[in-house]
Scaffold this motif. Sequence first.
Motif, short mmCIF file in Angstrom:
data_model
loop_
_atom_site.label_atom_id
_atom_site.label_comp_id
_atom_site.label_asym_id
_atom_site.label_seq_id
_atom_site.Cartn_x
_atom_site.Cartn_y
_atom_site.Cartn_z
N ARG A 1 32.12 38.04 54.02
CA ARG A 1 33.44 37.40 54.05
C ARG A 1 33.48 36.28 55.08
NH1 ARG A 1 38.71 40.53 52.67
NH2 ARG A 1 38.22 40.78 50.48
N ALA B 1 36.22 34.83 45.95
CA ALA B 1 34.89 34.40 46.41
C ALA B 1 33.87 35.49 46.17
CB ALA B 1 34.96 34.04 47.89
N GLU B 2 34.23 36.73 46.49
CA GLU B 2 33.30 37.85 46.28
C GLU B 2 33.01 38.04 44.79
OE1 GLU B 2 34.31 40.79 50.04
OE2 GLU B 2 35.54 40.91 48.24
N TYR B 3 34.04 37.84 43.97
CA TYR B 3 33.83 37.97 42.53
C TYR B 3 32.87 36.87 42.04
CZ TYR B 3 34.64 37.93 37.52
OH TYR B 3 34.45 37.94 36.17
N ALA B 4 33.10 35.64 42.50
CA ALA B 4 32.24 34.52 42.08
C ALA B 4 30.81 34.73 42.57
CB ALA B 4 32.79 33.19 42.59
N LEU B 5 30.67 35.24 43.78
CA LEU B 5 29.33 35.49 44.32
C LEU B 5 28.66 36.62 43.56
CD1 LEU B 5 27.31 34.77 46.61
CD2 LEU B 5 28.46 36.48 48.04
N GLY B 6 29.47 37.58 43.11
CA GLY B 6 28.94 38.67 42.29
C GLY B 6 28.80 40.00 43.01
N THR B 7 29.38 40.11 44.21
CA THR B 7 29.16 41.34 44.98
C THR B 7 30.14 42.46 44.64
OG1 THR B 7 30.47 40.38 46.76
CG2 THR B 7 28.08 40.22 46.98
N ARG C 1 25.83 33.54 35.00
CA ARG C 1 25.72 34.52 36.08
C ARG C 1 26.61 35.74 35.81
NH1 ARG C 1 27.17 33.99 40.94
NH2 ARG C 1 25.60 35.39 41.80
N TYR C 2 27.83 35.51 35.32
CA TYR C 2 28.69 36.67 35.02
C TYR C 2 28.07 37.55 33.95
CZ TYR C 2 32.31 34.43 37.80
OH TYR C 2 33.00 33.87 38.83
N LYS D 1 38.65 37.58 47.81
CA LYS D 1 38.31 38.45 46.68
C LYS D 1 37.74 37.59 45.54
CE LYS D 1 39.35 42.72 46.62
NZ LYS D 1 38.58 43.56 47.53
N LEU E 1 23.13 41.28 43.70
CA LEU E 1 23.34 42.57 44.36
C LEU E 1 24.81 42.81 44.70
CD1 LEU E 1 20.34 42.77 46.88
CD2 LEU E 1 20.43 43.44 44.48
N THR E 2 25.21 44.08 44.63
CA THR E 2 26.56 44.46 45.03
C THR E 2 26.59 44.66 46.55
OG1 THR E 2 26.07 46.81 44.88
CG2 THR E 2 26.85 45.75 42.88
N HIS E 3 27.80 44.86 47.08
CA HIS E 3 27.92 45.14 48.51
C HIS E 3 27.05 46.33 48.91
CE1 HIS E 3 32.02 42.97 48.45
NE2 HIS E 3 31.19 42.25 49.15
N LEU F 1 31.53 33.35 53.69
CA LEU F 1 32.22 32.64 52.63
C LEU F 1 33.34 31.76 53.19
CD1 LEU F 1 32.32 35.49 49.95
CD2 LEU F 1 31.14 33.30 49.69
N ILE G 1 25.09 39.39 35.39
CA ILE G 1 25.51 40.49 36.26
C ILE G 1 26.04 41.66 35.42
CG2 ILE G 1 27.27 41.14 37.97
CD1 ILE G 1 26.71 38.39 39.31
#
Lengths: 184, 233
Positions: free
Chosen positions: A172, B14-20, A83-84, B12, A151-153, A175, A87
């Motif tokens: 957030r 978590a957001e990195y792991a999720l990919g956002t 996934r990394y 942070k 997708l990004t934020h 999560l 992305i």
Amino acid sequence: MDTPGPSSLEALIAAVARGRRDAFAALYAATSPQLFGVALRILKRRDWAEEALQDAYVSVWRRAGDYRPVKGSVLTWMVSIVRYRAIDVLRRNRMTVPLEETPERETWRDPGPSPFEATLASAEGRRLRACLETLDDKSRTAIMLAYFEGLTHEELAARLAAPLGTVKSWIRRALAKLKDCLGS
Amino acid sequence: MTTDEREERDLKAAEYALGTLAGAERERFERALADDAELRDLVDAWNRRLGPLAEAVPPAVPSPELWPRIEAAISPAPEARSPAAALLPRLRRWRFAALASGALAAGLALYIALAPRVERTGYMALLNDAQARPAVAVTIDATAARITVGPIGALAPGDKALELWLLPKEGKPRSLGVFPHDQRLARALPAPLAAALPQGTALAVSLEPPGGSPTGLPTGPVIYSGPLVALAR
């Protein structure tokens, strides 16, 4: 018919860490369809997905010694590496190809709003599914889009037609809730 | 570190792991990861939590050219080059020289166009049990028509025999023979079976009476299976 022997993917990854190419080939045979599925889901194009997969396996070969069961199953660990890389490929290409104009988009079966319902079959998968079901629809959709589409934020905000700050806080909250629910 | 700061770091991660995370924010986070083992642990924990989502993605088979590219990328020395790869620079020189002569160039271009783009010379499969534990590794050298069956975690089948099957896209399974559970076995692959390989999608092992299935089709339970992966050289 009792002892399974050195039969897990863990044994395979340990052999890969010792530089065993045959074990690496076996690991590729066992895991590449699942991992390619993940890369293709994010990237939609086979050529990009193969680029990501190649980077990921080279990384697995080099970092096999870093794997620890505390990071989850071998497959989970490999999925996160893919996934990394996917992305990375997505972000690099999206700078030149806007989202809407991506050519040769792979047609793939859109699993609909709840792709996890039928398919999260492992014990961990069922637990995660139960926790995802406790989220409100918007947060769950945001999490799924982020995970499956990369997708990004900003892209999520555009896709969900919601302000950036709102989307960030949905994610957030979701999560944090998932972490509580999963209890670890 | 305050509780809030701790929570912020975890979110942070978590957001990195999720990919956002994107752009500069993602790069900044990756730089921080490089020398922060605790932050890496937080990310690992999130990868573990979110990882099962990947089960929802349908598997897809990459092209057979991918494995040789990966193999080449991890090779310390370029000694593993195939004769075809070694020929390429020479071919290019010939082609360059041939450009001087139109007829020759056309002939060569035709030759290149007609040459098969992918030669599928090998196959590989790792067969897992129902708990996804690898049990049997199979490699097939299609050029030499040899199959190698390596049991890596197969259980003793008791008074039964383990029989290997090729599952084609359409039609009935084809037997690839019985094999022992405790030692590697290499044998010749009959030509009709070798010819059936490109249509194969998976291999499976069933429990059969000693000597193999009396009917030519699996009669006992399938205990191991795995996708058949085509390889190119």
